[in-house]
Design a protein around this motif. Structure first.
Motif, short mmCIF file in Angstrom:
data_model
loop_
_atom_site.label_atom_id
_atom_site.label_comp_id
_atom_site.label_asym_id
_atom_site.label_seq_id
_atom_site.Cartn_x
_atom_site.Cartn_y
_atom_site.Cartn_z
N HIS A 133 58.98 20.37 41.48
CA HIS A 133 58.09 21.16 41.79
C HIS A 133 56.75 21.03 41.00
CE1 HIS A 133 55.18 24.34 43.13
NE2 HIS A 133 55.43 25.06 42.16
N HIS A 180 52.02 20.58 40.97
CA HIS A 180 50.76 20.68 41.58
C HIS A 180 49.99 19.70 41.54
CE1 HIS A 180 51.33 24.89 42.68
NE2 HIS A 180 52.19 25.11 41.78
N TYR A 188 43.75 24.51 31.67
CA TYR A 188 45.00 25.28 32.32
C TYR A 188 44.85 26.65 32.25
CZ TYR A 188 50.01 25.25 33.50
OH TYR A 188 51.00 25.10 33.96
N HIS A 189 44.98 27.17 33.35
CA HIS A 189 44.92 28.48 33.81
C HIS A 189 45.93 29.43 32.56
CE1 HIS A 189 48.52 29.76 36.46
NE2 HIS A 189 48.41 28.40 36.83
N TYR A 190 47.08 28.98 32.23
CA TYR A 190 47.73 29.77 31.42
C TYR A 190 46.78 29.80 29.99
CZ TYR A 190 52.04 27.94 33.79
OH TYR A 190 53.31 27.64 34.50
N ARG A 222 53.98 23.20 51.90
CA ARG A 222 53.90 24.52 51.15
C ARG A 222 53.20 25.44 52.43
NH1 ARG A 222 53.69 26.70 45.63
NH2 ARG A 222 52.71 28.64 46.15
N SER A 237 55.60 30.89 47.93
CA SER A 237 55.85 31.65 46.59
C SER A 237 55.51 33.02 47.39
CB SER A 237 54.50 31.27 45.76
OG SER A 237 54.20 32.60 44.99
N MET A 285 60.19 30.95 45.91
CA MET A 285 59.73 31.22 44.72
C MET A 285 59.15 32.72 44.92
SD MET A 285 57.42 27.66 44.11
CE MET A 285 57.43 27.88 42.57
N ARG A 327 50.30 38.91 42.77
CA ARG A 327 49.05 38.07 42.92
C ARG A 327 47.94 39.04 42.39
NH1 ARG A 327 50.12 33.06 42.93
NH2 ARG A 327 51.49 32.34 44.28
N LEU A 367 42.75 32.50 39.05
CA LEU A 367 44.12 31.78 39.07
C LEU A 367 44.98 32.27 37.97
CD1 LEU A 367 45.85 29.53 40.82
CD2 LEU A 367 44.49 27.71 39.30
N TRP A 424 60.44 29.18 35.71
CA TRP A 424 59.10 29.16 36.46
C TRP A 424 58.06 29.94 35.63
CZ3 TRP A 424 58.10 32.63 41.23
CH2 TRP A 424 56.88 32.33 42.02
N TRP A 425 56.82 29.29 35.18
CA TRP A 425 55.85 29.65 34.93
C TRP A 425 55.90 30.59 33.66
CZ3 TRP A 425 52.77 32.37 39.80
CH2 TRP A 425 51.52 32.62 39.23
N ASP A 471 55.97 22.29 37.28
CA ASP A 471 54.78 23.30 37.72
C ASP A 471 53.53 22.81 37.22
OD1 ASP A 471 53.97 25.31 39.42
OD2 ASP A 471 55.80 26.51 38.88
N ARG A 529 49.87 21.17 36.80
CA ARG A 529 48.80 21.14 37.88
C ARG A 529 47.78 20.04 37.24
NH1 ARG A 529 47.17 25.55 40.81
NH2 ARG A 529 48.71 26.94 41.28
O1 RAT Z 1 52.51 27.79 37.90
C1 RAT Z 1 51.60 27.93 38.24
O2 RAT Z 1 50.72 27.51 37.93
C2 RAT Z 1 51.42 28.98 39.00
O3 RAT Z 1 50.00 29.33 39.28
C3 RAT Z 1 51.46 28.75 40.52
O4 RAT Z 1 51.14 27.71 41.08
C4 RAT Z 1 53.03 28.79 40.93
O5 RAT Z 1 53.82 27.93 40.43
C5 RAT Z 1 53.06 28.31 42.56
O6 RAT Z 1 53.36 27.44 42.99
O7 RAT Z 1 52.69 29.45 43.43
#
Ligand code: RAT
Ligand code: ZN
Length: 416
Positions: free
Chosen positions: A26, A28, A48-50, A171, A224, A259, A264, A272, A326-327, A356, A358
Protein backbone atom coordinates in the motif's frame (compact mmCIF):
# COMPACT_ATOMS: atom_id res chain seq x y z
CA UNK A 1 20.07 -27.82 3.10
CA UNK A 2 22.47 -25.45 4.86
CA UNK A 3 22.18 -25.63 8.63
CA UNK A 4 22.83 -22.29 10.31
CA UNK A 5 24.89 -22.27 13.51
CA UNK A 6 23.09 -20.71 16.44
CA UNK A 7 25.47 -17.76 16.62
CA UNK A 8 25.04 -17.07 12.89
CA UNK A 9 21.24 -16.89 12.87
CA UNK A 10 21.04 -13.19 13.63
CA UNK A 11 23.55 -12.04 11.02
CA UNK A 12 22.23 -14.26 8.30
CA UNK A 13 18.61 -13.28 8.95
CA UNK A 14 19.54 -9.59 8.86
CA UNK A 15 21.42 -10.06 5.64
CA UNK A 16 18.58 -11.96 3.98
CA UNK A 17 15.94 -9.47 5.11
CA UNK A 18 18.06 -6.55 3.93
CA UNK A 19 18.64 -8.00 0.46
CA UNK A 20 15.27 -9.62 -0.34
CA UNK A 21 13.21 -7.44 -2.70
CA UNK A 22 9.98 -6.26 -1.16
CA UNK A 23 6.51 -5.93 -2.60
CA UNK A 24 5.02 -2.84 -0.99
CA UNK A 25 1.30 -3.51 -0.73
CA UNK A 26 0.00 0.00 0.00
CA UNK A 27 1.45 3.28 -1.18
CA UNK A 28 0.22 6.55 -2.68
CA UNK A 29 2.85 6.42 -5.41
CA UNK A 30 2.07 6.45 -9.13
CA UNK A 31 3.85 5.27 -12.23
CA UNK A 32 5.44 7.97 -14.41
CA UNK A 33 2.54 8.19 -16.91
CA UNK A 34 0.37 9.61 -14.11
CA UNK A 35 2.43 12.80 -14.31
CA UNK A 36 2.08 15.22 -11.41
CA UNK A 37 0.17 12.69 -9.32
CA UNK A 38 3.53 11.13 -8.51
CA UNK A 39 5.19 13.30 -5.87
CA UNK A 40 8.97 13.11 -5.74
CA UNK A 41 12.10 15.05 -4.86
CA UNK A 42 13.33 16.90 -1.76
CA UNK A 43 10.64 19.60 -1.49
CA UNK A 44 7.91 16.96 -1.47
CA UNK A 45 9.90 14.79 0.93
CA UNK A 46 10.37 17.58 3.46
CA UNK A 47 6.73 18.74 3.23
CA UNK A 48 5.25 15.25 3.90
CA UNK A 49 2.09 15.77 5.91
CA UNK A 50 3.59 13.97 8.92
CA UNK A 51 6.12 16.86 9.06
CA UNK A 52 3.46 19.51 8.55
CA UNK A 53 1.76 18.26 11.73
CA UNK A 54 5.10 18.42 13.54
CA UNK A 55 5.97 21.92 12.40
CA UNK A 56 2.52 23.22 13.31
CA UNK A 57 3.15 22.41 16.97
CA UNK A 58 6.81 23.38 16.99
CA UNK A 59 6.39 26.85 15.59
CA UNK A 60 3.12 28.62 16.26
CA UNK A 61 4.21 31.92 14.71
CA UNK A 62 3.09 30.56 11.34
CA UNK A 63 -0.57 29.50 11.26
CA UNK A 64 -1.66 26.51 9.14
CA UNK A 65 -3.34 28.95 6.74
CA UNK A 66 -0.13 30.95 6.37
CA UNK A 67 1.83 27.76 5.93
CA UNK A 68 -0.44 26.45 3.19
CA UNK A 69 -0.27 29.88 1.56
CA UNK A 70 3.49 29.53 1.02
CA UNK A 71 5.04 28.05 -2.11
CA UNK A 72 6.18 24.43 -1.86
CA UNK A 73 9.80 25.62 -1.75
CA UNK A 74 9.12 28.06 1.07
CA UNK A 75 7.24 25.36 3.00
CA UNK A 76 10.21 23.02 2.67
CA UNK A 77 12.67 25.70 3.80
CA UNK A 78 10.44 26.59 6.76
CA UNK A 79 10.17 22.96 7.85
CA UNK A 80 13.91 22.43 7.44
CA UNK A 81 14.64 25.48 9.58
CA UNK A 82 12.17 24.66 12.35
CA UNK A 83 12.35 20.86 12.51
CA UNK A 84 15.94 20.19 11.57
CA UNK A 85 17.97 23.30 12.44
CA UNK A 86 16.16 24.73 15.47
CA UNK A 87 15.27 21.32 16.96
CA UNK A 88 16.92 17.92 16.62
CA UNK A 89 15.59 15.63 13.90
CA UNK A 90 14.71 12.88 16.33
CA UNK A 91 11.13 12.07 15.33
CA UNK A 92 10.64 9.14 12.97
CA UNK A 93 9.40 11.35 10.12
CA UNK A 94 12.41 13.65 10.43
CA UNK A 95 14.88 10.78 10.65
CA UNK A 96 13.17 9.40 7.56
CA UNK A 97 13.97 12.51 5.56
CA UNK A 98 17.65 12.20 6.49
CA UNK A 99 17.77 8.48 5.69
CA UNK A 100 16.20 9.02 2.28
CA UNK A 101 18.38 12.00 1.34
CA UNK A 102 21.57 10.26 2.38
CA UNK A 103 20.69 6.96 0.70
CA UNK A 104 19.96 8.83 -2.52
CA UNK A 105 23.40 10.43 -2.45
CA UNK A 106 22.79 13.89 -0.96
CA UNK A 107 25.15 15.17 1.74
CA UNK A 108 23.16 16.32 4.76
CA UNK A 109 26.21 16.98 6.92
CA UNK A 110 26.36 20.70 6.04
CA UNK A 111 22.69 20.97 7.12
CA UNK A 112 22.14 23.28 4.18
CA UNK A 113 18.78 22.61 2.57
CA UNK A 114 19.39 24.65 -0.56
CA UNK A 115 22.48 22.63 -1.47
CA UNK A 116 20.49 19.44 -0.90
CA UNK A 117 17.80 20.70 -3.27
CA UNK A 118 20.51 21.62 -5.74
CA UNK A 119 21.91 18.09 -5.62
CA UNK A 120 18.70 16.66 -7.05
CA UNK A 121 18.09 19.40 -9.63
CA UNK A 122 18.02 18.24 -13.22
CA UNK A 123 17.00 14.64 -12.50
CA UNK A 124 14.27 13.14 -14.62
CA UNK A 125 11.40 11.36 -12.94
CA UNK A 126 12.37 8.12 -14.69
CA UNK A 127 15.92 8.34 -13.32
CA UNK A 128 14.58 9.06 -9.88
CA UNK A 129 12.17 6.11 -9.97
CA UNK A 130 15.04 3.80 -10.94
CA UNK A 131 17.30 5.18 -8.21
CA UNK A 132 14.65 4.94 -5.51
CA UNK A 133 13.43 1.43 -6.37
CA UNK A 134 17.04 0.23 -6.45
CA UNK A 135 17.92 1.86 -3.12
CA UNK A 136 14.74 0.57 -1.46
CA UNK A 137 15.18 -2.91 -3.02
CA UNK A 138 11.55 -2.75 -3.93
CA UNK A 139 10.23 -5.14 -6.60
CA UNK A 140 6.88 -3.39 -6.92
CA UNK A 141 4.66 -0.89 -5.15
CA UNK A 142 0.88 -0.99 -5.07
CA UNK A 143 -0.68 2.38 -5.94
CA UNK A 144 -3.93 3.87 -4.61
CA UNK A 145 -6.09 4.37 -7.70
CA UNK A 146 -9.21 6.46 -7.47
CA UNK A 147 -11.48 6.58 -10.53
CA UNK A 148 -13.29 9.57 -9.01
CA UNK A 149 -10.11 11.64 -9.04
CA UNK A 150 -10.44 14.00 -11.99
CA UNK A 151 -6.68 14.04 -12.56
CA UNK A 152 -6.27 10.29 -12.40
CA UNK A 153 -9.33 9.08 -14.33
CA UNK A 154 -8.21 10.40 -17.75
CA UNK A 155 -4.94 8.48 -17.47
CA UNK A 156 -6.87 5.23 -17.17
CA UNK A 157 -9.31 6.23 -19.88
CA UNK A 158 -6.56 7.09 -22.35
CA UNK A 159 -4.45 4.05 -21.46
CA UNK A 160 -0.71 4.05 -20.74
CA UNK A 161 2.33 1.83 -21.00
CA UNK A 162 2.46 -0.28 -17.88
CA UNK A 163 5.50 -0.24 -15.63
CA UNK A 164 5.64 -3.62 -13.82
CA UNK A 165 6.98 -1.86 -10.71
CA UNK A 166 3.58 -0.21 -10.15
CA UNK A 167 0.49 -2.30 -9.44
CA UNK A 168 -3.08 -1.04 -9.19
CA UNK A 169 -5.46 -1.01 -6.22
CA UNK A 170 -8.99 0.29 -6.73
CA UNK A 171 -9.68 2.81 -3.99
CA UNK A 172 -13.37 3.27 -3.31
CA UNK A 173 -13.69 5.84 -0.51
CA UNK A 174 -15.30 8.16 -3.07
CA UNK A 175 -18.20 5.74 -3.39
CA UNK A 176 -18.41 4.26 0.10
CA UNK A 177 -17.65 7.25 2.29
CA UNK A 178 -18.21 10.32 0.11
CA UNK A 179 -21.07 9.24 -2.16
CA UNK A 180 -23.11 12.40 -1.56
CA UNK A 181 -20.26 14.56 -2.86
CA UNK A 182 -19.76 12.37 -5.90
CA UNK A 183 -23.28 11.81 -7.21
CA UNK A 184 -22.83 14.29 -10.06
CA UNK A 185 -19.37 13.09 -10.93
CA UNK A 186 -20.60 9.49 -11.06
CA UNK A 187 -23.50 10.61 -13.23
CA UNK A 188 -21.15 12.31 -15.66
CA UNK A 189 -19.23 9.04 -15.84
CA UNK A 190 -22.45 7.18 -16.72
CA UNK A 191 -23.48 5.80 -13.31
CA UNK A 192 -26.77 6.86 -11.67
CA UNK A 193 -26.20 6.23 -7.97
CA UNK A 194 -28.45 8.16 -5.63
CA UNK A 195 -27.65 8.05 -1.87
CA UNK A 196 -31.17 6.61 -1.38
CA UNK A 197 -29.58 3.35 -2.56
CA UNK A 198 -32.60 1.68 -4.08
CA UNK A 199 -32.23 -1.51 -6.08
CA UNK A 200 -31.19 0.28 -9.27
CA UNK A 201 -28.62 2.45 -7.43
CA UNK A 202 -27.04 -0.66 -5.97
CA UNK A 203 -26.98 -2.33 -9.37
CA UNK A 204 -25.27 0.77 -10.74
CA UNK A 205 -22.75 0.72 -7.87
CA UNK A 206 -21.92 -2.90 -8.74
CA UNK A 207 -21.56 -1.95 -12.39
CA UNK A 208 -19.25 0.94 -11.46
CA UNK A 209 -17.04 -1.32 -9.34
CA UNK A 210 -16.82 -4.13 -11.83
CA UNK A 211 -16.21 -1.80 -14.80
CA UNK A 212 -13.35 -0.11 -13.00
CA UNK A 213 -11.98 -3.37 -11.67
CA UNK A 214 -11.89 -4.65 -15.25
CA UNK A 215 -10.17 -1.50 -16.42
CA UNK A 216 -7.57 -1.30 -13.64
CA UNK A 217 -7.03 -4.98 -12.92
CA UNK A 218 -6.43 -4.13 -9.24
CA UNK A 219 -4.81 -6.40 -6.69
CA UNK A 220 -7.59 -5.43 -4.28
CA UNK A 221 -10.42 -2.96 -3.64
CA UNK A 222 -9.65 -0.62 -0.74
CA UNK A 223 -11.27 1.82 1.63
CA UNK A 224 -10.18 3.76 4.66
CA UNK A 225 -12.89 3.86 7.32
CA UNK A 226 -13.43 5.77 10.55
CA UNK A 227 -13.06 4.20 13.98
CA UNK A 228 -16.87 4.29 14.21
CA UNK A 229 -17.24 1.76 11.38
CA UNK A 230 -19.49 -1.18 12.21
CA UNK A 231 -20.54 -4.21 10.20
CA UNK A 232 -23.32 -4.79 9.48
CA UNK A 233 -24.48 -1.21 9.55
CA UNK A 234 -27.57 0.58 8.28
CA UNK A 235 -25.74 3.40 6.54
CA UNK A 236 -24.67 4.31 3.03
CA UNK A 237 -21.27 2.74 3.66
CA UNK A 238 -22.79 -0.36 5.22
CA UNK A 239 -25.32 -0.91 2.45
CA UNK A 240 -22.77 -0.39 -0.28
CA UNK A 241 -20.39 -2.85 1.35
CA UNK A 242 -23.06 -5.53 1.69
CA UNK A 243 -24.86 -5.02 -1.60
CA UNK A 244 -22.11 -3.89 -3.95
CA UNK A 245 -18.54 -4.40 -2.72
CA UNK A 246 -18.83 -7.89 -1.27
CA UNK A 247 -20.73 -9.36 -4.26
CA UNK A 248 -18.24 -7.84 -6.72
CA UNK A 249 -15.22 -9.01 -4.67
CA UNK A 250 -16.67 -12.48 -4.45
CA UNK A 251 -17.57 -12.70 -8.14
CA UNK A 252 -14.30 -11.28 -9.41
CA UNK A 253 -12.16 -12.95 -6.73
CA UNK A 254 -10.60 -9.66 -5.63
CA UNK A 255 -9.76 -9.09 -1.93
CA UNK A 256 -11.29 -6.19 -0.04
CA UNK A 257 -8.79 -4.11 1.97
CA UNK A 258 -10.14 -2.24 4.97
CA UNK A 259 -8.03 0.36 6.72
CA UNK A 260 -9.96 1.17 9.86
CA UNK A 261 -9.56 3.71 12.62
CA UNK A 262 -8.98 7.14 11.15
CA UNK A 263 -10.74 10.13 12.69
CA UNK A 264 -10.78 12.42 9.69
CA UNK A 265 -9.86 16.07 10.22
CA UNK A 266 -9.89 16.37 13.98
CA UNK A 267 -8.02 19.59 13.22
CA UNK A 268 -9.50 20.70 9.88
CA UNK A 269 -7.09 23.63 9.49
CA UNK A 270 -4.24 21.16 9.08
CA UNK A 271 -5.92 19.54 6.05
CA UNK A 272 -4.19 16.27 5.11
CA UNK A 273 -2.14 16.56 8.31
CA UNK A 274 -5.25 17.00 10.47
CA UNK A 275 -6.44 13.40 10.87
CA UNK A 276 -6.42 11.53 14.17
CA UNK A 277 -6.89 8.01 15.43
CA UNK A 278 -9.63 6.14 17.24
CA UNK A 279 -10.19 2.57 18.42
CA UNK A 280 -12.06 0.39 15.96
CA UNK A 281 -14.51 -2.43 16.47
CA UNK A 282 -12.65 -5.61 15.54
CA UNK A 283 -15.84 -7.63 16.12
CA UNK A 284 -17.04 -6.07 12.87
CA UNK A 285 -14.01 -7.50 11.08
CA UNK A 286 -14.78 -10.94 12.53
CA UNK A 287 -18.40 -10.69 11.33
CA UNK A 288 -17.27 -9.68 7.84
CA UNK A 289 -14.96 -12.69 7.67
CA UNK A 290 -17.47 -15.10 9.13
CA UNK A 291 -20.44 -14.04 7.03
CA UNK A 292 -18.46 -13.79 3.79
CA UNK A 293 -16.20 -16.84 3.68
CA UNK A 294 -15.75 -16.49 -0.08
CA UNK A 295 -14.35 -12.97 0.23
CA UNK A 296 -10.74 -12.28 1.26
CA UNK A 297 -10.10 -9.38 3.62
CA UNK A 298 -6.88 -7.44 4.02
CA UNK A 299 -7.10 -5.47 7.25
CA UNK A 300 -5.01 -2.87 8.99
CA UNK A 301 -6.17 -0.82 11.96
CA UNK A 302 -4.78 2.49 13.10
CA UNK A 303 -5.05 2.17 16.88
CA UNK A 304 -2.35 0.34 18.78
CA UNK A 305 -5.08 -1.02 21.06
CA UNK A 306 -6.66 -2.97 18.19
CA UNK A 307 -3.60 -4.92 17.08
CA UNK A 308 -3.88 -7.92 19.39
CA UNK A 309 -7.57 -8.47 18.67
CA UNK A 310 -6.96 -8.31 14.92
CA UNK A 311 -4.19 -10.91 15.22
CA UNK A 312 -6.41 -13.20 17.30
CA UNK A 313 -9.23 -12.76 14.77
CA UNK A 314 -6.84 -13.69 11.95
CA UNK A 315 -6.11 -16.99 13.76
CA UNK A 316 -9.77 -17.85 13.31
CA UNK A 317 -10.25 -16.73 9.72
CA UNK A 318 -7.94 -17.78 6.89
CA UNK A 319 -9.76 -15.22 4.72
CA UNK A 320 -8.26 -12.44 6.88
CA UNK A 321 -4.74 -11.17 6.23
CA UNK A 322 -3.53 -8.48 8.65
CA UNK A 323 -1.10 -6.05 7.11
CA UNK A 324 1.26 -3.22 7.91
CA UNK A 325 1.92 -0.85 10.77
CA UNK A 326 -0.17 1.95 9.48
CA UNK A 327 0.61 5.69 9.65
CA UNK A 328 0.92 6.62 13.36
CA UNK A 329 2.02 3.03 14.04
CA UNK A 330 4.89 3.29 11.60
CA UNK A 331 7.41 4.01 14.36
CA UNK A 332 10.23 1.66 15.33
CA UNK A 333 9.09 0.90 18.88
CA UNK A 334 5.57 0.10 17.69
CA UNK A 335 6.63 -1.87 14.61
CA UNK A 336 8.78 -4.03 16.84
CA UNK A 337 6.04 -4.65 19.36
CA UNK A 338 3.34 -5.32 16.76
CA UNK A 339 5.55 -7.54 14.58
CA UNK A 340 6.67 -9.64 17.55
CA UNK A 341 3.12 -10.08 18.76
CA UNK A 342 1.85 -10.98 15.28
CA UNK A 343 4.63 -13.51 14.77
CA UNK A 344 3.91 -15.15 18.11
CA UNK A 345 0.25 -15.52 17.19
CA UNK A 346 0.40 -16.06 13.43
CA UNK A 347 3.85 -17.42 12.60
CA UNK A 348 4.76 -15.86 9.28
CA UNK A 349 1.19 -15.69 7.95
CA UNK A 350 0.81 -11.90 7.87
CA UNK A 351 2.21 -8.90 6.01
CA UNK A 352 4.46 -7.11 8.49
CA UNK A 353 4.69 -3.78 6.76
CA UNK A 354 3.60 -1.48 3.96
CA UNK A 355 5.11 1.94 3.40
CA UNK A 356 2.15 4.26 2.77
CA UNK A 357 4.61 6.45 0.88
CA UNK A 358 3.18 9.61 -0.61
CA UNK A 359 6.51 10.72 -1.97
CA UNK A 360 8.66 8.42 -4.08
CA UNK A 361 11.83 9.16 -2.08
CA UNK A 362 10.18 7.87 1.11
CA UNK A 363 10.24 4.34 -0.23
CA UNK A 364 13.91 4.27 0.73
CA UNK A 365 13.51 5.27 4.34
CA UNK A 366 10.34 3.39 5.10
CA UNK A 367 11.95 0.10 4.11
CA UNK A 368 15.42 0.91 5.43
CA UNK A 369 13.85 1.57 8.81
CA UNK A 370 11.46 -1.40 8.89
CA UNK A 371 13.69 -4.15 7.55
CA UNK A 372 16.10 -4.37 10.54
CA UNK A 373 13.17 -4.53 12.93
CA UNK A 374 11.49 -7.34 11.01
CA UNK A 375 14.86 -9.12 10.85
CA UNK A 376 15.48 -8.74 14.55
CA UNK A 377 12.11 -10.19 15.53
CA UNK A 378 12.41 -13.04 13.04
CA UNK A 379 15.97 -13.88 14.13
CA UNK A 380 14.88 -13.94 17.76
CA UNK A 381 12.18 -16.48 16.91
CA UNK A 382 14.59 -18.70 14.95
CA UNK A 383 17.00 -18.59 17.87
CA UNK A 384 14.23 -19.73 20.18
CA UNK A 385 13.33 -22.56 17.78
CA UNK A 386 17.02 -23.52 17.61
CA UNK A 387 17.14 -23.47 21.41
CA UNK A 388 14.29 -25.96 21.37
CA UNK A 389 16.24 -28.35 19.13
CA UNK A 390 15.23 -27.22 15.61
CA UNK A 391 17.99 -27.10 12.99
CA UNK A 392 17.40 -23.77 11.25
CA UNK A 393 18.50 -23.75 7.61
CA UNK A 394 19.34 -20.91 5.28
CA UNK A 395 16.66 -22.11 2.85
CA UNK A 396 14.03 -21.87 5.57
CA UNK A 397 15.06 -18.33 6.40
CA UNK A 398 15.00 -17.29 2.73
CA UNK A 399 11.58 -18.87 2.24
CA UNK A 400 10.06 -17.18 5.29
CA UNK A 401 11.53 -13.78 4.46
CA UNK A 402 10.20 -13.98 0.90
CA UNK A 403 6.79 -14.84 2.32
CA UNK A 404 6.83 -11.90 4.72
CA UNK A 405 8.07 -9.43 2.10
CA UNK A 406 5.57 -10.28 -0.62
CA UNK A 407 4.68 -13.91 -1.28
CA UNK A 408 2.10 -14.17 1.50
CA UNK A 409 0.24 -11.30 -0.06
CA UNK A 410 0.48 -12.62 -3.62
CA UNK A 411 -0.68 -16.09 -2.59
CA UNK A 412 -3.60 -14.56 -0.71
CA UNK A 413 -4.62 -12.49 -3.73
CA UNK A 414 -4.36 -15.46 -6.06
CA UNK A 415 -6.19 -18.13 -4.05
CA UNK A 416 -9.82 -18.72 -4.76
O1 RAT B 1 -0.69 7.49 5.68
C1 RAT B 1 -1.17 8.46 5.09
O2 RAT B 1 -0.48 9.19 4.39
C2 RAT B 1 -2.60 8.82 5.30
O3 RAT B 1 -2.76 10.13 4.96
C3 RAT B 1 -3.61 8.11 4.49
O4 RAT B 1 -3.24 8.19 3.15
C4 RAT B 1 -3.92 6.70 4.67
O5 RAT B 1 -2.80 5.90 4.59
C5 RAT B 1 -4.94 6.26 3.64
O6 RAT B 1 -4.59 5.51 2.72
O7 RAT B 1 -6.08 6.69 3.77
ZN1 ZN C 1 -2.49 5.27 2.69
Amino acid sequence: MTAVAHDQIRNLTSQIVSETPVLDIHTHLYAAPFGDLLLWGPDELVTYHYLIAEVSRTDSSVSPDQFYGMSKQQQAEHIWQKLFIEHGPVSEARRGVLTALTALGADVSAKDYKSIREFFAGRSVEEHIDAVFAAAKCRAAVMTNDPLDDLERPVWEQGFKEDPRFKAALRIDGLLVFLEKNVDRLKSMGYEISPALGASDLAEARRFLSDWAKRMNPLYLAVSLPDSFRYPEDSITGKLITEAVLPVCSQMNIPFALMIGVKRLINPGLKLAGDGVGRSDVGSVARLCEQNPDVKFLVTTLALENQHEVAVTARKFPNLLPFGCWWFLNNPSLIEQITRMRMELLGTSFVPQHSDCRVLDQLVYKWTHSRPIIAQVLAEKYELAAGAGWVVTEEEIRRDVKDLLGENFLRFVETR
